[in-house]
Design an enzyme around this catalytic site. Structure first.
Site, PDB file in Angstrom:
ATOM      1  N   GLY A   8      12.014 -47.383  12.899  1.00 60.22           N
ATOM      2  CA  GLY A   8      10.777 -46.651  13.176  1.00 60.22           C
ATOM      3  C   GLY A   8       9.578 -47.442  12.703  1.00 60.22           C
ATOM      4  N   GLY A  11       5.417 -46.632   8.110  1.00 58.09           N
ATOM      5  CA  GLY A  11       5.044 -45.318   7.600  1.00 58.09           C
ATOM      6  C   GLY A  11       5.761 -44.156   8.263  1.00 58.09           C
ATOM      7  N   SER A  16      11.801 -43.003   2.829  1.00 56.71           N
ATOM      8  CA  SER A  16      11.969 -41.650   2.289  1.00 56.71           C
ATOM      9  C   SER A  16      13.282 -41.046   2.772  1.00 56.71           C
ATOM     10  CB  SER A  16      10.800 -40.747   2.721  1.00 56.71           C
ATOM     11  OG  SER A  16       9.574 -41.354   2.428  1.00 56.71           O
ATOM     12  N   GLU A  32      14.048 -52.437   1.984  1.00 60.28           N
ATOM     13  CA  GLU A  32      13.427 -53.736   2.247  1.00 60.28           C
ATOM     14  C   GLU A  32      12.485 -54.106   1.122  1.00 60.28           C
ATOM     15  OE1 GLU A  32      13.608 -55.181   6.407  1.00 60.28           O
ATOM     16  OE2 GLU A  32      11.754 -54.102   6.233  1.00 60.28           O
ATOM     17  N   GLN A  55       8.046 -63.665   9.123  1.00 63.08           N
ATOM     18  CA  GLN A  55       9.239 -63.269   9.878  1.00 63.08           C
ATOM     19  C   GLN A  55      10.489 -63.937   9.325  1.00 63.08           C
ATOM     20  OE1 GLN A  55       8.155 -60.893  12.059  1.00 63.08           O
ATOM     21  NE2 GLN A  55      10.265 -60.324  11.725  1.00 63.08           N
ATOM     22  N   ASP A  78      17.055 -48.998   5.134  1.00 60.14           N
ATOM     23  CA  ASP A  78      15.794 -48.397   5.598  1.00 60.14           C
ATOM     24  C   ASP A  78      15.155 -49.147   6.768  1.00 60.14           C
ATOM     25  OD1 ASP A  78      14.658 -50.561   4.214  1.00 60.14           O
ATOM     26  OD2 ASP A  78      13.100 -49.332   3.290  1.00 60.14           O
ATOM     27  N   ARG A  79      15.508 -50.380   6.993  1.00 62.29           N
ATOM     28  CA  ARG A  79      15.207 -51.088   8.253  1.00 62.29           C
ATOM     29  C   ARG A  79      16.192 -52.238   8.333  1.00 62.29           C
ATOM     30  NH1 ARG A  79       9.478 -52.165   8.760  1.00 62.29           N
ATOM     31  NH2 ARG A  79       9.010 -50.832  10.523  1.00 62.29           N
ATOM     32  N   ASP A  84      14.077 -56.876  13.806  1.00 68.52           N
ATOM     33  CA  ASP A  84      13.309 -58.067  13.442  1.00 68.52           C
ATOM     34  C   ASP A  84      12.589 -58.684  14.643  1.00 68.52           C
ATOM     35  OD1 ASP A  84      13.291 -59.775  10.742  1.00 68.52           O
ATOM     36  OD2 ASP A  84      13.102 -61.126  12.452  1.00 68.52           O
ATOM     37  N   GLU A 149      -2.761 -52.416   4.404  1.00 67.70           N
ATOM     38  CA  GLU A 149      -2.335 -51.729   5.643  1.00 67.70           C
ATOM     39  C   GLU A 149      -3.385 -50.740   6.154  1.00 67.70           C
ATOM     40  OE1 GLU A 149       1.327 -49.868   4.517  1.00 67.70           O
ATOM     41  OE2 GLU A 149       2.513 -51.680   4.780  1.00 67.70           O
TER      42      GLU A 149
END
Ligand SMILES: Nc1ncnc2c1ncn2[C@@H]1O[C@H](COP(=O)(O)OP(=O)(O)O)[C@@H](O)[C@H]1O
Ligand SMILES: Nc1nc2c(ncn2[C@H]2C[C@H](O)[C@@H](COP(=O)(O)O)O2)c(=O)[nH]1
Length: 214
Positions: A8, A11, A16, A32, A55, A78-79, A84, A149
């Protein structure tokens, strides 16, 4: 049990929800590296100079995490490495990487994916994707408060965030490494509302049960 990967936009609530899933299912959470990432603030200051380096940094840490996560059958990330190329493709399309960098990146990613395909457990068991609108994304980025951000710090991020959301839908449609499910991150406030949290965790448990993983 299973290896779960979250996806996703920035944020969306991945970290979470990763924590909540880990707590509920007793799995190990892989987060991450963000606050200790030395390249991330530099990237936001000068994206063209640092897009490639950032990257490579993320790709390396994601490769490390997915290798470890796939070795045990009880993890949540979480990712993951599967997102990527979305980020690098977008930044390359925005002119922030040259042809040589794109080629080196693609070769390296290809090599890493081959390594993963050669592992005893080759794929995660489930992708959990959190959908958010631009408004929700911005609200959460503001709430989290990382200065680099913020669109108030750099108004060009408005376009960057809109573009990122545009890249996610085709990415999700094309993702085929595992079964997948979507969570409506606009509708469910799984961080502050216990009822919503139960609904979201219930949906994930139901999916895992359907798949025979719970
Ligand atoms: N569903 C939600 N409802 C309310 N606040 C949320 C929700 N998801 C995330 N947040 C808040 O938004 C911010 C970003 O969440 P985070 O989990 O760090 O997102 P991501 O890992 O996707 O970047 C945090 O302050 C978090 O508490
Ligand atoms: N250029 C890239 N930036 C990335 C990548 N992965 C994450 N990020 C940035 C986006 C956020 O500022 C921060 C943390 O992301 P969250 O979604 O966890 O909030 O890092 C990437 O691959 N390339």
């Amino acid at each position: 049990m299973a290896v779960l990967v979250l996806s996703g936009a920035i944020g969306a609530g991945k970290s979470s929800l990763t924590g909540l899933i880990a707590e509920r299912l007793g799995t190990e959470a892989f987060y991450e590296s963000v606050d200790d990432n030395p390249v991330l603030p530099l990237f936001y200051q000068d994206p063209s100079k640092y897009a490639f380096l950032l990257q490579i940094y993320f790709l390396n840490t994601r490769f490390h995490s997915i290798k470890r996560a796939l070795q045990a059958d009880n993890n949540v990330l979480d990712r993951s490495i599967y997102e990527d190329a979305l980020f690098f493709q977008m930044n390359a399309d925005m002119g922030r990487a040259n042809q040589t960098e794109v080629k080196i990146y693609k070769d390296l990613l290809g090599n890493m994916m081959e390594e993963i395909a050669g592992m005893p457990k080759k794929n995660p068991d489930l992708l959990i994707h959190i959908d958010v609108s631009y408004e929700t994304m911005l609200k959460r980025i503001t709430k989290r408060g990382r200065s680099y951000e913020q669109v108030t710090t750099d108004p060009s991020l408005v376009k960057y965030y809109h573009t990122l959301l545009d890249y996610y839908e085709p990415w999700y449609q094309n993702y085929n490494y595992s079964p997948k499910m979507r969570i409506d991150g606009d509708k469910y406030d799984f961080v502050e509302n216990p009822k919503d949290r139960e609904i979201v965790l219930g949906m994930i448990e139901e999916k895992l049960r359907e798949m025979g993983k719970l």
